[in-house]
Design a protein around this motif. Structure first.
Motif, PDB file in Angstrom:
ATOM      1  N   GLN A   1       0.831  -1.190   0.000  1.00  0.00           N
ATOM      2  CA  GLN A   1       0.000   0.000   0.000  1.00  0.00           C
ATOM      3  C   GLN A   1       0.879   1.259   0.000  1.00  0.00           C
ATOM      4  O   GLN A   1       0.583   2.244  -0.668  1.00  0.00           O
ATOM      5  N   TYR A   2       1.950   1.161   0.737  1.00  0.00           N
ATOM      6  CA  TYR A   2       2.884   2.276   0.853  1.00  0.00           C
ATOM      7  C   TYR A   2       3.481   2.638  -0.512  1.00  0.00           C
ATOM      8  O   TYR A   2       3.669   3.812  -0.825  1.00  0.00           O
ATOM      9  N   MET A   3       3.758   1.640  -1.315  1.00  0.00           N
ATOM     10  CA  MET A   3       4.297   1.906  -2.648  1.00  0.00           C
ATOM     11  C   MET A   3       3.307   2.717  -3.463  1.00  0.00           C
ATOM     12  O   MET A   3       3.685   3.650  -4.168  1.00  0.00           O
ATOM     13  N   GLY A   4       2.034   2.356  -3.378  1.00  0.00           N
ATOM     14  CA  GLY A   4       0.994   3.097  -4.089  1.00  0.00           C
ATOM     15  C   GLY A   4       0.936   4.537  -3.604  1.00  0.00           C
ATOM     16  O   GLY A   4       0.801   5.471  -4.398  1.00  0.00           O
ATOM     17  N   ALA A   5       1.051   4.699  -2.299  1.00  0.00           N
ATOM     18  CA  ALA A   5       0.978   6.036  -1.714  1.00  0.00           C
ATOM     19  C   ALA A   5       2.192   6.869  -2.122  1.00  0.00           C
ATOM     20  O   ALA A   5       2.082   8.060  -2.403  1.00  0.00           O
ATOM     21  N   ARG A   6       3.350   6.215  -2.173  1.00  0.00           N
ATOM     22  CA  ARG A   6       4.556   6.933  -2.562  1.00  0.00           C
ATOM     23  C   ARG A   6       4.474   7.400  -4.010  1.00  0.00           C
ATOM     24  O   ARG A   6       4.878   8.515  -4.332  1.00  0.00           O
ATOM     25  N   ILE A   7       3.985   6.533  -4.882  1.00  0.00           N
ATOM     26  CA  ILE A   7       3.842   6.937  -6.284  1.00  0.00           C
ATOM     27  C   ILE A   7       2.857   8.096  -6.388  1.00  0.00           C
ATOM     28  O   ILE A   7       3.106   9.080  -7.088  1.00  0.00           O
ATOM     29  N   SER A   8       1.773   7.995  -5.649  1.00  0.00           N
ATOM     30  CA  SER A   8       0.772   9.065  -5.674  1.00  0.00           C
ATOM     31  C   SER A   8       1.406  10.374  -5.250  1.00  0.00           C
ATOM     32  O   SER A   8       1.148  11.425  -5.839  1.00  0.00           O
ATOM     33  N   SER A   9       2.230  10.286  -4.237  1.00  0.00           N
ATOM     34  CA  SER A   9       2.904  11.471  -3.725  1.00  0.00           C
ATOM     35  C   SER A   9       3.801  12.085  -4.799  1.00  0.00           C
ATOM     36  O   SER A   9       3.816  13.302  -5.008  1.00  0.00           O
ATOM     37  N   MET A  10       4.511  11.213  -5.479  1.00  0.00           N
ATOM     38  CA  MET A  10       5.397  11.679  -6.542  1.00  0.00           C
ATOM     39  C   MET A  10       4.599  12.334  -7.666  1.00  0.00           C
ATOM     40  O   MET A  10       4.968  13.384  -8.191  1.00  0.00           O
ATOM     41  N   LEU A  11       3.493  11.718  -8.019  1.00  0.00           N
ATOM     42  CA  LEU A  11       2.681  12.253  -9.111  1.00  0.00           C
ATOM     43  C   LEU A  11       2.035  13.584  -8.727  1.00  0.00           C
ATOM     44  O   LEU A  11       1.832  14.452  -9.581  1.00  0.00           O
ATOM     45  N   ARG A  12       1.747  13.741  -7.441  1.00  0.00           N
ATOM     46  CA  ARG A  12       1.218  15.028  -6.992  1.00  0.00           C
ATOM     47  C   ARG A  12       2.270  16.113  -7.208  1.00  0.00           C
ATOM     48  O   ARG A  12       1.978  17.211  -7.668  1.00  0.00           O
ATOM     49  N   LYS A  13       3.485  15.766  -6.881  1.00  0.00           N
ATOM     50  CA  LYS A  13       4.562  16.745  -7.047  1.00  0.00           C
ATOM     51  C   LYS A  13       4.754  17.068  -8.532  1.00  0.00           C
ATOM     52  O   LYS A  13       4.952  18.223  -8.903  1.00  0.00           O
ATOM     53  N   PHE A  14       4.661  16.024  -9.344  1.00  0.00           N
ATOM     54  CA  PHE A  14       4.773  16.210 -10.792  1.00  0.00           C
ATOM     55  C   PHE A  14       3.705  17.194 -11.292  1.00  0.00           C
ATOM     56  O   PHE A  14       3.974  18.076 -12.091  1.00  0.00           O
ATOM     57  N   ASP A  15       2.507  17.026 -10.810  1.00  0.00           N
ATOM     58  CA  ASP A  15       1.413  17.912 -11.221  1.00  0.00           C
ATOM     59  C   ASP A  15       1.709  19.357 -10.848  1.00  0.00           C
ATOM     60  O   ASP A  15       1.434  20.272 -11.620  1.00  0.00           O
ATOM     61  N   ARG A  16       2.272  19.529  -9.654  1.00  0.00           N
ATOM     62  CA  ARG A  16       2.598  20.881  -9.210  1.00  0.00           C
ATOM     63  C   ARG A  16       3.653  21.520 -10.115  1.00  0.00           C
ATOM     64  O   ARG A  16       3.650  22.718 -10.337  1.00  0.00           O
TER      65      ARG A  16
ATOM     66  N   LEU B   1      11.336  -3.343 -14.919  1.00  0.00           N
ATOM     67  CA  LEU B   1      10.005  -2.832 -14.598  1.00  0.00           C
ATOM     68  C   LEU B   1       9.056  -2.955 -15.785  1.00  0.00           C
ATOM     69  O   LEU B   1       7.894  -3.351 -15.623  1.00  0.00           O
ATOM     70  N   VAL B   2       9.554  -2.641 -16.954  1.00  0.00           N
ATOM     71  CA  VAL B   2       8.722  -2.758 -18.157  1.00  0.00           C
ATOM     72  C   VAL B   2       8.285  -4.207 -18.352  1.00  0.00           C
ATOM     73  O   VAL B   2       7.114  -4.513 -18.583  1.00  0.00           O
ATOM     74  N   LYS B   3       9.242  -5.109 -18.207  1.00  0.00           N
ATOM     75  CA  LYS B   3       8.921  -6.528 -18.389  1.00  0.00           C
ATOM     76  C   LYS B   3       7.920  -7.004 -17.327  1.00  0.00           C
ATOM     77  O   LYS B   3       7.021  -7.797 -17.608  1.00  0.00           O
ATOM     78  N   LYS B   4       8.110  -6.511 -16.121  1.00  0.00           N
ATOM     79  CA  LYS B   4       7.219  -6.914 -15.027  1.00  0.00           C
ATOM     80  C   LYS B   4       5.790  -6.463 -15.312  1.00  0.00           C
ATOM     81  O   LYS B   4       4.831  -7.214 -15.116  1.00  0.00           O
TER      82      LYS B   4
ATOM     83  N   LEU C   1      10.761  -4.056  -6.849  1.00  0.00           N
ATOM     84  CA  LEU C   1      11.499  -3.448  -7.954  1.00  0.00           C
ATOM     85  C   LEU C   1      11.323  -1.939  -7.952  1.00  0.00           C
ATOM     86  O   LEU C   1      12.275  -1.182  -8.087  1.00  0.00           O
ATOM     87  N   PHE C   2      10.073  -1.540  -7.788  1.00  0.00           N
ATOM     88  CA  PHE C   2       9.814  -0.114  -7.842  1.00  0.00           C
ATOM     89  C   PHE C   2      10.468   0.630  -6.692  1.00  0.00           C
ATOM     90  O   PHE C   2      11.027   1.720  -6.876  1.00  0.00           O
ATOM     91  N   SER C   3      10.440   0.054  -5.508  1.00  0.00           N
ATOM     92  CA  SER C   3      11.000   0.788  -4.378  1.00  0.00           C
ATOM     93  C   SER C   3      12.502   0.970  -4.548  1.00  0.00           C
ATOM     94  O   SER C   3      13.059   1.984  -4.146  1.00  0.00           O
TER      95      SER C   3
END
Length: 586
Positions: A467-482, A505-508, A538-540
């Motif tokens: 769940q934390y990975m999902g939250a971290r990506i969301s956090s990153m994407l929020r920053k990207f939007d800003r 990651l692509v293969k996964k 992998l993502f982390s």
RNA sequence: GCGCCUGUAGCUCAGCUGGAUAGAGCGCCGGACUUCGAAUCCGUAGGUCGCAGGUUCGAAUCCUGCCAGGCGUACCA
């Protein structure tokens, strides 16, 4: 990923053919069964591995020699890929840019449908699970049942099946009468409201009370039996009490379902289906499928398939578990003619289902061949066995509340209660992730130990970690939007995804639909949980090692954001299949 | 007794239809925060895959026997 393998399988066949021609092998024939494409044990070796053991007999050379000679043939026309030889294996490193472009575009256009397959397209599959008794609340064993049932249903649906989730409420029988009897004796007109108890727990209290009482009072069993007869005869007083107490239990259990995200398309009640069962048994008796003892009990002789003789109706005419299950199956097939019916029921009932399926077959129902018992093992706690008789059962609601409490403690310790928003909702979601992931991480067939503390831990192989990975990506994407404005001139360029980890990651991501299909074929959510962990891991590593947004090469940053978005999409899709709620923040 | 299931690192579990030096997490020990959330990441140590045979070029995986554990073998569910 699969298309890729098929593509290379064709290439390999062609290469093998010309190789055979040039080495003077006339009767050359290789079928697709022999030519197996695998994944190399280490990513550095390549993306696809081809073991050549099978070719040794054909060419009368060692696999390693064949690999060396075949390499040249395979390289012709496939210059973009890197072909290497490692002992008896040919390893192929494909051109990842093309794959990346295809896969990431596919994920972005398919969204939450990415990963869905058509492998069970339009197949009508009924899944029975949970099936609580109305004399007590759900315990840890039910939670495993619910997790598996819900998850398997979602996985089947993701593979295109038309799934109908059904719950059979076990609301009649001697055990129900026991809690009723105890309430009648000792309840003194109290209600869940008057006692301030969750209603199913209130009823459960009297089931426990009965068991205590019956130890000192041997007549208890007979009184319960008398009550069952009265109930089957439609005695108004007994019926009224029964209705009242069933309502209490069912209301309470439905609350638990709401908390744990479990839903059904239809409810069946044994109090209704047992009559069908009785009628079918009488019909079977007339046709000589069954036989009757002098005391009036009706039996099935299963010695012909090396099973025992089984009672179908008691000597007093009342029915048993088996009786009503026969009725329930028939009622269901009439309501909704399934192509497959999966019973999610504990492994201790294997024998029961063997008998049930066989009897239905004997009664002439051809669809009896489409019944399947998905059995799962027992769940115990680290400190010992769960035994209802010894009062060491772990109550489902209590366990869940405990998990929520631990989740809250963690959030409070990190001083994130403000940042998280709705704390109650978040702790519930974290608790659910912990519970479902831990339960589904183990293959259904095996017994398991549920360690609550370990399940809720935020590091390690756990639901909250995912769940934390999902939250971290969301956090990153929020920053990207800003910071979006600074990317206005940037363009996506898939050749930028060139590092080893990006390749991984692509293969996964690409392989996800195959994972979903395998999980569906094997009826095993563990495939999804295992995959989720691998992708998250992998993502982390990726986001830890690579600074994405601060990259001076804006094209590269933007392309990486595309990759990250895709990963989040795949995570979300997989979360859903195993009951992990997605959280933007936690 | 009979039937079904399980036995993989100290603990909890993966290992797809047999294939390249058996993998994770926890725990242990040792590293990494002025960075997109360190609730993280990286590394070291740790395994006669219950035991013994067999099939195979090749077995944790398939077959047989044995040992250990679980479940079942109710006019309970």
């Amino acid at each position: 990923m699969e298309e890729l393998k098929n593509y290379w399988a064709q290439k390999l066949l062609a290469s093998l053919e010309s190789y055979a021609e040039n080495t003077g092998i006339d009767d050359f024939s290789v079928n697709s069964l022999q030519l197996i494409l695998e994944t190399p044990p280490k990513p550095e070796l390549g993306d696809i591995a081809v073991p050549l053991f099978f070719a040794a007999k054909i060419f009368k050379k060692s696999p390693a020699v064949i690999a060396g000679e075949l390499k040249k043939y395979l390289e012709k026309g496939n210059e973009k890929a890197v072909i290497s030889v490692s002992g008896p294996y040919i390893n192929i490193k494909v051109d990842i840019t093309e794959t990346a472009a295809r896969v990431l575009k596919k994920i972005s256009s398919e969204g939450n449908r990415f990963g869905n397959t058509g492998s069970l397209k339009n197949r009508k599959i009924m899944v029975e699970f949970s099936c609580p008794n109305t004399n007590k609340p759900l315990h840890l064993g039910h939670l495993r049942n619910d997790s598996i049932g819900e998850s398997v249903s979602r996985i089947l649906a993701a593979n295109g099946a038309d799934v109908r989730k059904v719950n059979l409420i076990n609301d009649r029988g001697i055990h129900i009468c026991k809690s009723m009897l105890a309430y009648k004796k000792f309840g003194a007109g109290t209600t869940p409201e008057s006692e301030g108890m969750k209603s199913d727990h209130f009823v459960g209290k009297y089931y426990v009370r009965y068991n205590e009482w019956s130890k000192e009072y041997p007549e208890a069993e007979n009184e319960a039996r008398a009550m069952l007869r009265a109930w089957e005869a439609g005695d108004p007083e007994v019926t009224a009490l029964w209705q009242r107490m069933n309502r209490w239990t069912i209301d309470g259990i439905k609350q638990t379902y709401a908390n744990t995200g479990i839903q059904f398309d239809a409810f069946y009640f044994e109090s209704e289906t047992y009559k069908t069962g009785k009628a079918e048994i009488m019909k079977g008796l007339e046709r000589g499928v069954f036989y009757q003892e002098k005391d009036g009990s009706v039996w099935a002789d299963l010695t012909e398939i090396n099973l025992d003789k089984k009672v179908l109706l008691r000597s007093d005419g009342t029915s048993l578990y088996l009786t009503q299950d026969i009725g329930t199956a028939i009622a269901r097939h009439n309501d909704w003619p399934f192509e497959k019916l999966i019973y999610v029921v504990g492994s201790e009932q294997q024998y029961h289902f063997q008998v049930l399926f066989y009897i239905l077959k004997k009664l002439g129902f051809e669809w009896a061949n489409d019944l399947f018992h998905l059995s799962y093992g027992m769940v115990n706690l680290p400190d010992g066995k769960m035994k209802s008789r010894e009062g060491t059962v772990v109550d489902g609601d209590d366990l869940f509340a405990g998990l929520k409490k631990m989740a809250f403690a963690e959030i409070a310790e990190k001083e994130r209660t403000e940042k998280v928003g709705d704390v109650e909702k978040t702790t519930g979601a974290v608790a659910l992730a912990a519970l479902n992931y831990y339960l589904l991480q183990v293959s259904p067939g095996k017994d398991m130990i549920f360690n609550p503390k370990e399940s809720i831990s935020f590091n390690g192989n756990t639901g909250p970690y995912l769940q934390y990975m999902g939250a971290r990506i969301s956090s990153m994407l929020r920053k990207f939007d800003r910071e979006r404005a600074s990317f206005s001139d940037a363009e996506v360029d898939y050749t930028m995804l060139s590092t080893d980890i990006e390749r991984e990651l692509v293969k996964k991501c690409a392989v996800y639909p195959e994972v979903v299909r395998n999980a569906g074929n094997e009826l095993n959510p563990q495939f999804i949980t295992g995959y989720l962990y691998e992708l998250s891991k992998l993502f982390s590593r990726y986001y830890h090692d690579v600074q994405i947004l601060s990259d001076t090469d804006k094209n590269r940053a933007l392309t990486r954001i595309e990759l990250v978005k895709s990963i989040l999409q795949v995570l979300k899709n997989a979360y859903y299949l195993v009951g992990i709620p997605f959280l933007e923040r936690m």
